[in-house]
Design a protein around this motif. Sequence first.
Motif, mmCIF file in Angstrom:
data_model
loop_
_atom_site.group_PDB
_atom_site.id
_atom_site.type_symbol
_atom_site.label_atom_id
_atom_site.label_comp_id
_atom_site.label_asym_id
_atom_site.label_seq_id
_atom_site.Cartn_x
_atom_site.Cartn_y
_atom_site.Cartn_z
ATOM 1 N N SER A 1 -37.293 27.455 -8.207
ATOM 2 C CA SER A 1 -36.342 26.852 -7.270
ATOM 3 C C SER A 1 -35.302 25.971 -7.970
ATOM 4 N N LEU A 2 -35.432 25.781 -9.286
ATOM 5 C CA LEU A 2 -34.466 24.938 -10.006
ATOM 6 C C LEU A 2 -33.088 25.582 -9.981
ATOM 7 N N PRO A 3 -32.026 24.778 -10.018
ATOM 8 C CA PRO A 3 -30.666 25.332 -9.929
ATOM 9 C C PRO A 3 -30.352 26.282 -11.084
ATOM 10 N N SER A 4 -29.576 27.293 -10.777
ATOM 11 C CA SER A 4 -29.293 28.361 -11.737
ATOM 12 C C SER A 4 -28.449 27.903 -12.922
ATOM 13 N N ASN A 5 -27.728 26.779 -12.775
ATOM 14 C CA ASN A 5 -26.859 26.329 -13.877
ATOM 15 C C ASN A 5 -27.627 25.596 -14.982
ATOM 16 N N LEU A 6 -28.920 25.325 -14.755
ATOM 17 C CA LEU A 6 -29.719 24.674 -15.788
ATOM 18 C C LEU A 6 -30.060 25.689 -16.875
ATOM 19 N N LYS A 7 -29.674 25.409 -18.102
ATOM 20 C CA LYS A 7 -29.988 26.307 -19.210
ATOM 21 C C LYS A 7 -31.494 26.289 -19.486
ATOM 22 N N ASN A 8 -31.981 27.376 -20.045
ATOM 23 C CA ASN A 8 -33.408 27.470 -20.368
ATOM 24 C C ASN A 8 -33.850 26.347 -21.301
ATOM 25 N N SER A 9 -32.949 25.917 -22.175
ATOM 26 C CA SER A 9 -33.282 24.854 -23.125
ATOM 27 C C SER A 9 -33.422 23.487 -22.456
ATOM 28 N N LYS A 10 -32.951 23.389 -21.203
ATOM 29 C CA LYS A 10 -32.998 22.104 -20.493
ATOM 30 C C LYS A 10 -34.031 22.076 -19.376
ATOM 31 N N LYS A 11 -34.910 23.081 -19.325
ATOM 32 C CA LYS A 11 -35.920 23.085 -18.269
ATOM 33 C C LYS A 11 -37.234 23.649 -18.798
ATOM 34 N N SER A 12 -38.325 23.135 -18.252
ATOM 35 C CA SER A 12 -39.658 23.567 -18.676
ATOM 36 C C SER A 12 -40.593 23.560 -17.481
ATOM 37 N N MET A 13 -41.651 24.340 -17.589
ATOM 38 C CA MET A 13 -42.731 24.290 -16.615
ATOM 39 C C MET A 13 -43.955 23.719 -17.321
ATOM 40 N N ILE A 14 -44.455 22.618 -16.811
ATOM 41 C CA ILE A 14 -45.660 21.994 -17.365
ATOM 42 C C ILE A 14 -46.567 21.603 -16.203
ATOM 43 N N TYR A 15 -47.778 22.141 -16.191
ATOM 44 C CA TYR A 15 -48.722 21.797 -15.130
ATOM 45 C C TYR A 15 -49.123 20.327 -15.215
ATOM 46 N N ASN A 16 -49.398 19.732 -14.067
ATOM 47 C CA ASN A 16 -49.868 18.346 -14.020
ATOM 48 C C ASN A 16 -51.206 18.203 -14.746
ATOM 49 N N PRO A 17 -51.461 17.019 -15.315
ATOM 50 C CA PRO A 17 -52.790 16.761 -15.884
ATOM 51 C C PRO A 17 -53.744 16.318 -14.783
ATOM 52 N N VAL A 18 -54.971 16.767 -14.849
ATOM 53 C CA VAL A 18 -55.972 16.328 -13.872
ATOM 54 C C VAL A 18 -57.232 15.946 -14.639
ATOM 55 N N SER A 19 -57.555 14.663 -14.623
ATOM 56 C CA SER A 19 -58.795 14.194 -15.236
ATOM 57 C C SER A 19 -59.834 14.031 -14.138
ATOM 58 N N PHE A 20 -61.095 14.003 -14.525
ATOM 59 C CA PHE A 20 -62.137 13.835 -13.511
ATOM 60 C C PHE A 20 -63.348 13.151 -14.117
ATOM 61 N N ASN A 21 -64.123 12.519 -13.243
ATOM 62 C CA ASN A 21 -65.366 11.871 -13.651
ATOM 63 C C ASN A 21 -66.544 12.718 -13.173
ATOM 64 N N ASN A 22 -67.503 12.926 -14.058
ATOM 65 C CA ASN A 22 -68.696 13.664 -13.652
ATOM 66 C C ASN A 22 -69.465 12.863 -12.607
ATOM 67 N N ILE A 23 -69.765 13.512 -11.496
ATOM 68 C CA ILE A 23 -70.511 12.866 -10.416
ATOM 69 C C ILE A 23 -71.811 13.635 -10.224
#
Length: 374
Positions: free
Chosen positions: A154-176
């Motif tokens: 959905s990012l705008p088409s004028n953004l060059k590939n060098s100026k955009k990235s996909m990085i998943y969020n970090p999710v930490s968790f505690n063992n329960i």
Amino acid sequence: MKQKILFPFVGDSVGGSHISAITLMAELQSRGTEVVAIIHRNYEPLEKLFIQNNIPYELCYIKKLAGQSPSFFSIFGLMIMNFIPLIFLLHKYKPTIVHGNDLRTNLTWGIPSKAYRAKFIWHQRTILSKSKLWHFIDTFSSHCIAISNFVFQSLPSNLKNSKKSMIYNPVSFNNISNESSSNLKRKLGFKQDTIVLVYAGRLVPTKGIDTLILTLKNLLGQPMKFELLLVGKSKDHYQEYLESIAMKLGVKNQVHFFGYVPNPEEFIAMADFVISPGSLEGLGRLVIEGMLHKTMVLASDSGAHKEIIQSGQNGILFPARDHLHIAKKIQYFVINIEERTKIVHEAYNTAKQKFSVENHCNQMQQIYNINLKN
């Protein structure tokens, strides 16, 4: 050059995006990077998270942030109005990078950061509309990060590939432990063989939570007892609406509201099923947390859910708002425990690999370093 990164937050709520950003900040700090948070509202739950993670923060109250109204003139006017106080803050902290984390902070901080000559990272956590107005992201930011391929597209088409990235969020968790989960069930007054369904997140109409109450209605008459736990803050009296539906359907006593809970992991780990019924989710933190706690996950066949779940392998996708389909899947997996166990183990491996804090921070540092060199 030693990095100093400033993270602005609106400060009027706490959600998955805030937790992801704070997780990144804590990891960066442990690696020797100086970080500071700026909040524009006095909101105690968010401040507690900063304190718990030893993250320095300052309150800089701003009455109206750009993006509170969708009007172009309102957005532009508030950008200009807030320019001077933010320039003062930038001169005070002297960051090399400003990392925005939601639409309002992105819109408000972009121009001052550029004027100060700090690199500005625009972190996009929801899908953008097709409006050409978003083309200005290229002007205001040094780099744009999307939290999923769904958002990236959905990012705008004028953004060059060098100026955009996909990085998943970090999710930490505690063992329960299983013992802790059993204790929580007892504390809630549930028998150990009760089947617990959990949703954790904001209680807003777009999340499709009424579908879960309809699902519960369809599970009545089964040999086992079902309970639905809704963990999260309600907005605009939506909880009252959900309570009225539960009352009409005769399941009021099986639907439990817990409001905002700082750490909902205990509920997720205790659950037999975690359900994420919302459509067009930018990522779906609940889905990932369910996987990490080896709880069976069901999610709508929509948005970024489809990137995380391979239905039948590491979770189950269902047609959005199809409460009959959800009920049938729950009935099936209550009985077929061996198949359910296989799926949750595969889900755990998926989540550990894709959403680790270490990988996220490595990717972010790479982007920071590249932008500081340019």
